[in-house]
Every structure is written in C-alpha cells, then in structure tokens.
Design a protein around this motif. Structure first.
Motif, PDB file in Angstrom:
ATOM      1  N   ASN A 251      24.725  57.865  37.558  1.00  0.00           N
ATOM      2  CA  ASN A 251      25.760  58.894  37.481  1.00  0.00           C
ATOM      3  C   ASN A 251      25.644  59.647  36.159  1.00  0.00           C
ATOM      4  O   ASN A 251      25.920  59.108  35.088  1.00  0.00           O
TER       5      ASN A 251
ATOM      6  N   TYR B 169      23.505  56.457  52.126  1.00  0.00           N
ATOM      7  CA  TYR B 169      23.791  55.124  51.583  1.00  0.00           C
ATOM      8  C   TYR B 169      22.850  54.076  52.187  1.00  0.00           C
ATOM      9  O   TYR B 169      22.326  53.212  51.484  1.00  0.00           O
TER      10      TYR B 169
ATOM     11  N   VAL C 103      33.001  57.528  40.242  1.00  0.00           N
ATOM     12  CA  VAL C 103      32.694  56.120  40.467  1.00  0.00           C
ATOM     13  C   VAL C 103      33.927  55.257  40.216  1.00  0.00           C
ATOM     14  O   VAL C 103      34.584  55.385  39.184  1.00  0.00           O
TER      15      VAL C 103
ATOM     16  N   ILE D 196      29.787  51.286  48.593  1.00  0.00           N
ATOM     17  CA  ILE D 196      28.836  50.318  48.040  1.00  0.00           C
ATOM     18  C   ILE D 196      28.377  49.340  49.114  1.00  0.00           C
ATOM     19  O   ILE D 196      27.195  48.982  49.193  1.00  0.00           O
TER      20      ILE D 196
ATOM     21  N   ILE E 255      32.139  56.911  45.105  1.00  0.00           N
ATOM     22  CA  ILE E 255      31.463  55.613  45.085  1.00  0.00           C
ATOM     23  C   ILE E 255      32.532  54.549  44.911  1.00  0.00           C
ATOM     24  O   ILE E 255      33.060  54.335  43.825  1.00  0.00           O
TER      25      ILE E 255
ATOM     26  N   LEU F  98      21.918  52.791  41.158  1.00  0.00           N
ATOM     27  CA  LEU F  98      22.965  53.816  41.169  1.00  0.00           C
ATOM     28  C   LEU F  98      22.983  54.529  39.816  1.00  0.00           C
ATOM     29  O   LEU F  98      23.047  53.878  38.768  1.00  0.00           O
TER      30      LEU F  98
END
Length: 329
Positions: free
Chosen positions: A231, A195, A238, A220, A215, A229
C-alpha cells in the motif's frame, strides 16, 4: 498574494522558493501542522497551503474564513482531509496537485516489492555484521507471477508497466476500463478474481467512502495464502487490525506499507527519542516480513519540483480569476 504553509519542511522551502521566482508571491513557512490552535496564524494571508496530514475540518475552515483566507492549496493529490462542503459554504476554494510524478510512487512500490521478496534489507544488516549465511533470505522470481492492482490511475498504470517489464501477469480493477489499460496488457477484472489469483496485490486508489478499508477481513480471506500486500496510496484503505490477523495466520506472507491509517501523529517527524504510543503500529513492526517506510514514495526531486510548480500555478489561476482546473468540489 500572501501564502502561508503549514507542516512545511526544509525541502518544501527549497523547492517552493525556487518555483516562486517567476511569481514573486509572499511565502511564509511554518513547521507546525494546521490545527484549531494554529489556524489563527493564517491571519493576513490570502492562501493556506497544506499537506496530507493537515486537518482542514469545518471548525478550522470557519477560523480561516474569519482570518480572510480565500483559497486552500493542497500540495498533494489527496483531499480526504478537507471538509469540502464546509469550504464551499464559506466561499473558500480548494485546489490540489492531481498528478506530480507518478513514476516516483510506482518506483517506490517496486522497491517495496523487491525488498520484501529478496530481503535485501535483512541481507544488508547481516553482511555489515559479517554474517554471510543465506538461510532465511530466499525469494522468488517475479517473472510469471500475477500482480493485482487496485486503482488504475496514472500511478497504477506506471506500476503496471514496470511489472509487465518484469514479466508479470497484471490484473487490474477500477471503476471503468480504458484503452490505455488494454494497450499495456492489463487484464481488467473484478475484485474477487483479483484477490483469488494475485500473488502480489498493490493499492493505488483514492480514499473514498467506498474504498475505506477495502482491504478487510473478508477481502484477506479471499486472497491466495502467502500473498504479498503493498500500500503506497492511503493508509485507511487497509484495516490494519485485520491485516495483523492475516500476518499471524500466514494468509499474508509479505506486507509493504508507505502509508498508515493513523500516520498523522507519526510520519514526517523524528520520534527516535520518544516512546511510540500506537500499539497497533508497534505490533506491525514486530513482524520480520513487514516493511514500512514513512510516506516517502512521493519523495523525489522530480516530484517535489512538480508539486511546487503546480501548486503555485493553481494560486496564479486563482489570483487572475481564471478557471481553476485543479479545483476540488
């Protein structure tokens, strides 16, 4: 063997009929999803074939068992939509397609990254309108950037190879490190480091109780300000509301999604003449730095051919009472 397909589209019929030529199974295709109301349509069929957004809950499994169904064939890799304990209790086997074309999803991941970065979708619309101004279209060189991949299965590894080809430093996180990760040049690390140091974060892990909302607000806040980001895995990885906050405070500067937690009532259908009632999804669409595709990362001819072949091979193995290599327990 009689096989009934739920949530099927024209392309499903095309590829499964072609792949079925050597086997001669009796295939029936329905456009409706599998629900408590439609489960009765499986009567007289040995196998039910479902897709990612079909719900195979305990009550539906009970109805399917009552109709004589013995096998659930998933034409996808994910199986979080199936109540496996209920299936086992009812004696219903569950098989899946663990891998089809990992390149399809990896390449779509790269398409999202490149489009968000270079804003080609916005440039395309501008040029069509005769607007050739470059203001607002500035991107950055991927060369030398750090990309963090959460999940290093077949798709994650393919994505890593592509990113290395662009000259990116690649960090990776998974439950265990493998020699293949080392060969590619992935720096295996923990989530906090990933991260903190990644300019781009891409998700390629399955949805499990441990990865649900991996997430979230806490994750974050640990990311680089201005992170990208992506996905293309499972929507529920998320926390969408937390991501919206991240977009508003500019912690997240780019968001690319091919999946969405509440996609079951949206994706794979034409809703252009309807008012979409999902306020969270519509809020996402209001950001000009968000790019969403409708679960199409898998959608290549190579992948669809592989999905059809593996699904039918799973059914053949069941019919011949062979070991089910792709069984999910």
């Amino acid at each position: 063997m009689k096989v009934i397909f739920f949530s099927s589209k024209a392309y499903d019929k095309q590829f499964f009929k072609e792949a079925n030529n050597p086997y001669g199974f009796d295939l029936r295709f329905l456009e409706v999803p599998l629900t408590p109301a439609t489960a009765v349509l499986a009567k007289g069929h040995d196998v039910v074939c479902v897709f990612v957004n079909d719900t195979v809950s305990a009550d539906i499994l009970q109805e399917l068992a009552a109709q004589g169904v013995k096998l659930i064939a998933l034409r996808c890799a994910g199986f979080n939509n199936v109540d496996l304990k209920a299936a086992a209790a009812l004696g219903i086997k569950v098989v899946r397609v663990p891998a089809y074309s990992p390149y399809s999803v990896a390449e779509h991941t790269m398409a999202l990254i490149l489009t968000l970065n270079r804003k080609t979708h916005r440039a395309y619309n501008r040029v069509k309108e005769g607007n050739f101004a470059l203001n607002g279209l500035m991107g950055f060189d991927l060369f030398g950037k750090t990309a963090g991949l959460i999940g290093l299965g077949k798709i994650g590894l393919c994505t890593a190879r592509i990113l290395k080809g662009f000259g990116c430093r690649v960090l990776g996180y998974d439950v265990a490190e493998t020699p293949e990760m080392q060969e590619i040049g992935i720096e295996f690390t923990d989530l906090d480091t990933l991260y903190k140091e990644s300019d781009i974060i891409s998700l390629h892990c399955p949805l499990t109780p441990q990865t649900h909302h991996i997430i979230n607000k806490t994750a974050i806040n640990k990311m680089k300000k201005g992170v990208m980001l992506i996905n293309t895995s499972r929507g529920a990885l998320v926390d969408t509301k937390a991501v919206i906050v991240g977009l508003k405070n500019e912690q997240i500067s780019y968001l690319g999604l091919d999946v969405y937690e509440e996609e079951a009532h949206l994706f794979f259908e034409d809703l252009s003449n309807k008012v979409i009632q999902d306020d969270v999804f519509m809020r996402l669409l209001s950001f000009n730095n968000v790019l969403i595709t409708g679960h199409q990362a898998f959608f290549t001819s190579n992948a669809l051919q592989s999905i059809a072949e593996v699904t039918l091979q799973n059914i053949v193995a069941y019919a011949q009472q062979e070991e089910l290599q792709n069984e999910v327990k």
